[in-house]
Scaffold this motif. Structure first.
Motif, PDB file in Angstrom:
ATOM      1  N   SER A   1      43.028  43.672  79.979  1.00 43.92           N
ATOM      2  CA  SER A   1      41.922  43.538  78.578  1.00 43.92           C
ATOM      3  C   SER A   1      42.152  42.070  78.088  1.00 43.92           C
ATOM      4  N   HIS A   2      43.380  41.720  77.707  1.00 41.61           N
ATOM      5  CA  HIS A   2      43.646  40.547  76.872  1.00 41.61           C
ATOM      6  C   HIS A   2      43.434  39.460  77.617  1.00 41.61           C
ATOM      7  N   LYS A   3      43.243  39.458  79.130  1.00 42.51           N
ATOM      8  CA  LYS A   3      42.978  38.424  80.006  1.00 42.51           C
ATOM      9  C   LYS A   3      41.556  38.143  80.011  1.00 42.51           C
ATOM     10  N   TYR A   4      40.796  39.027  80.046  1.00 41.36           N
ATOM     11  CA  TYR A   4      39.235  38.667  79.876  1.00 41.36           C
ATOM     12  C   TYR A   4      38.576  39.069  78.645  1.00 41.36           C
ATOM     13  N   ARG A   5      39.338  38.903  77.566  1.00 44.00           N
ATOM     14  CA  ARG A   5      38.661  39.000  76.188  1.00 44.00           C
ATOM     15  C   ARG A   5      37.736  37.966  76.135  1.00 44.00           C
ATOM     16  N   GLU A   6      36.734  38.194  74.740  1.00 45.98           N
ATOM     17  CA  GLU A   6      36.048  36.909  74.594  1.00 45.98           C
ATOM     18  C   GLU A   6      35.986  36.837  72.895  1.00 45.98           C
TER      19      GLU A   6
END
Length: 556
Positions: free
Chosen positions: A119-124
């Protein structure tokens, strides 16, 4: 209310309360634990260093520090599950349910690390400049499954009410009424105003409140629990024996407790374990996505600590207090919850072993007994109808009286398939009182009386619940507003906050059993898409963890 509870319970039995859901949850944690070679053991010390700020960089993108992210996520998990949830699990499954809660937490440490890393890797970064993350973003950007992401986001909104809003204030108001006589709606109104003031400030204000309250309230609660354990020190080893000794045999009837099967202990322990630490549910990754960290895996390391603190430490202590004090199998005077009350057709006495065994079989679903349908005649609070047996909270009810407000009731009560219809007369609710087992927060309250503080110990629970459950509601408001942001944008967040606060107030005087049933349904709806997503991306997780660990070791 009874019909609604039956519908919710039926839905929950096919999802969150079903065996396949339990095995999927534990199986996912077990798979990643073996696949990543026990990261909850290998990386535990490193996780402590990360959360202490050793690797912090103020120039990293994000809204919170590692410690603030952990505190916010813990504020979302350390709540009624640690107090009321443990009591409910033991009430339903016996002491061995606590063992399955601990196993769920141990495996959940790995699950939490995995879901937070992704989730942290693909946050916006949203249009208002804040960070938004969570499983819906990796589902959209990495899995290319916008439909699954939308399903998860919708489930998150519902779960923000079913996990973070409704059961939290419900437990607080019940505890305040039980201990201080404060009306439920008064507690709800005051805390709803405070909740509104905090959630308007967004993640930065939520993180600020969380990092100050979480350490304080955790230490305070543990100190109170230790005082009970010290008072009942000679029962601590037997308590451990009860937890670990009946794992594969179930818990026999003892005192007012009518027994529990292995299946009940396993199912309720895992279910309440998930409710407590939320590993696999996908909620905590939303808070961790806001952390200032260049390395997604480093934030996953921080998340690894959550189930350990929440369940292996706090829930274990609560469980030992309940078991060592003996409160879990004793009957107490209380006002009966309508959804917990059942009227059997026929007279059964608890003192007669054969009849007690029959009722136990009915409670455990082994051999159902006939339910009463008809009319109960009541005079001056006493039930005159014969040939019936009243059960409450899965135990024989004793000294049953019927009241309307504070006065004894005279009249009749309709019963359909064992369910009592309780009317409202002149704005006064008709209800049943008597002695029975307790569960949830009232059971924990009684257990804390059995320590050095005596009756003063009962105030530990309402005060702890006030802090624990309130901060949980605060954190979940953020989870919900990030889901709203994902689906419709930031402009609709204010409307969500208004509905959330209104629901928070209304739940302060809603039937406890129905709230817990709704919670079980929403947990499952949120967990399933997340577990599917992280299992699909297992290779990416392993590559990310291995690559990160090589870089960390190179810097040592």
């Amino acid at each position: 209310m009874q019909e609604l509870n039956n519908i919710l319970s039926l839905i929950d039995s096919h999802f969150g309360g079903s065996q396949w859901f339990v095995f999927l949850l534990l199986g996912t944690g077990l798979f990643f634990t073996v696949y990543l070679r026990f990261p909850q053991v290998r990386f535990f010390r490193h996780a402590l260093k990360v959360v202490s700020g050793k690797y912090d960089n103020k120039h990293d993108i994000g809204d919170t520090s590692h410690f603030q992210a952990l505190s916010t996520a813990l504020s979302g998990t350390v709540g009624t599950g640690n107090i009321a949830g443990v009591a409910l699990a033991i009430h339903l499954g016996g002491p061995s349910a606590l063992f399955w809660m601990l196993m769920t937490a141990f495996l959940g440490m790995t699950t939490k690390m995995v879901e937070v890393t992704l989730s942290h890797k693909y946050r916006e970064q949203t249009e208002d400049g804040t960070i938004s993350g969570g499983p819906m973003y990796y589902m959209k950007h990495r899995l290319h499954m916008p439909w699954l992401a939308a399903l998860f986001a919708v489930a998150t909104i519902f779960s923000s009410f079913g996990t973070g809003c409704l059961p939290q204030i419900n437990s607080i108001s019940n505890a305040m009424f039980s201990s201080f006589g404060i009306r439920h709606y008064i507690t709800g109104a005051i805390l709803a105003v405070l909740l509104a003031l905090i959630v308007i400030g967004g993640i930065k204000r939520i993180a600020l409140v969380s990092e100050r309250l979480i350490p304080f309230m955790s230490v305070l609660y543990i100190m109170g629990a230790v005082s009970v354990l010290a008072y009942n020190y000679d029962n601590i080893l037997p308590a451990f024996g009860a937890v670990f000794g009946n794992i594969f045999s179930g818990t026999a009837a003892s005192g007012g407790f009518l027994g529990a099967t292995v299946v009940w202990a396993f199912n309720r322990g895992v279910n309440r374990g998930l409710f407590s630490n939320e590993a696999g549910q996908g909620s905590a990754p939303i808070a961790h996505a806001a952390a200032k960290a260049e390395e997604p895996v480093s934030e996953g390391m921080v998340a690894l600590l959550e189930p350990f603190i929440d369940t292996i430490v706090i829930c274990l202590i609560t469980g030992l207090v309940l078991i060592s004090s003996g409160a879990w199998m004793e009957k107490y005077d209380n006002q009966f919850q309508q959804a917990d009350t059942v009227v059997l057709s026929g007279t059964y006495q608890e003192k007669i072993p054969e009849q007690k065994a029959l009722v136990s079989g009915h409670i455990l679903g082994k051999q159902p007994l006939p339910l009463f349908t008809g009319t109960l005649q009541v005079e001056d609070g006493k039930i005159l109808t014969t040939g019936i047996t009243i059960l409450h909270a899965r135990s024989f009810a004793e000294d049953v009286r019927v009241k309307s407000g504070k006065e004894s009731y005279t009249g009749s009560l309709a019963v359909q398939n064992g369910n009592v219809a309780l009317p409202v007369l002149k704005d006064k609710q008709v209800y049943l009182t008597g002695k029975s087992l307790l569960h949830s927060a009232p059971l924990s309250t009684e257990a804390f009386k059995k320590g050095f503080f005596g009756d003063w110990g009962q105030y530990i629970i309402p005060f702890s619940l006030l802090l624990f459950a309130f901060t949980t509601a605060v954190a979940w408001s953020y989870y919900g507003d990030r889901a709203v942001t994902y689906l419709w944008g930031s402009k609709y967040v204010r409307a969500y906050h208004i509905i959330y606060v209104a629901g928070f107030f209304l739940a302060s005087f809603t039937d406890t059993t129905i709230v817990w049933a709704f919670s079980g349904v929403t947990v499952a709806l949120m967990t399933l898409p997340n577990l599917i997503g992280i299992l699909i991306l297992h290779k990416e997780v392993k590559n990310s963890v291995d690559s990160y660990w090589k870089r960390v070791r190179g810097k040592l």
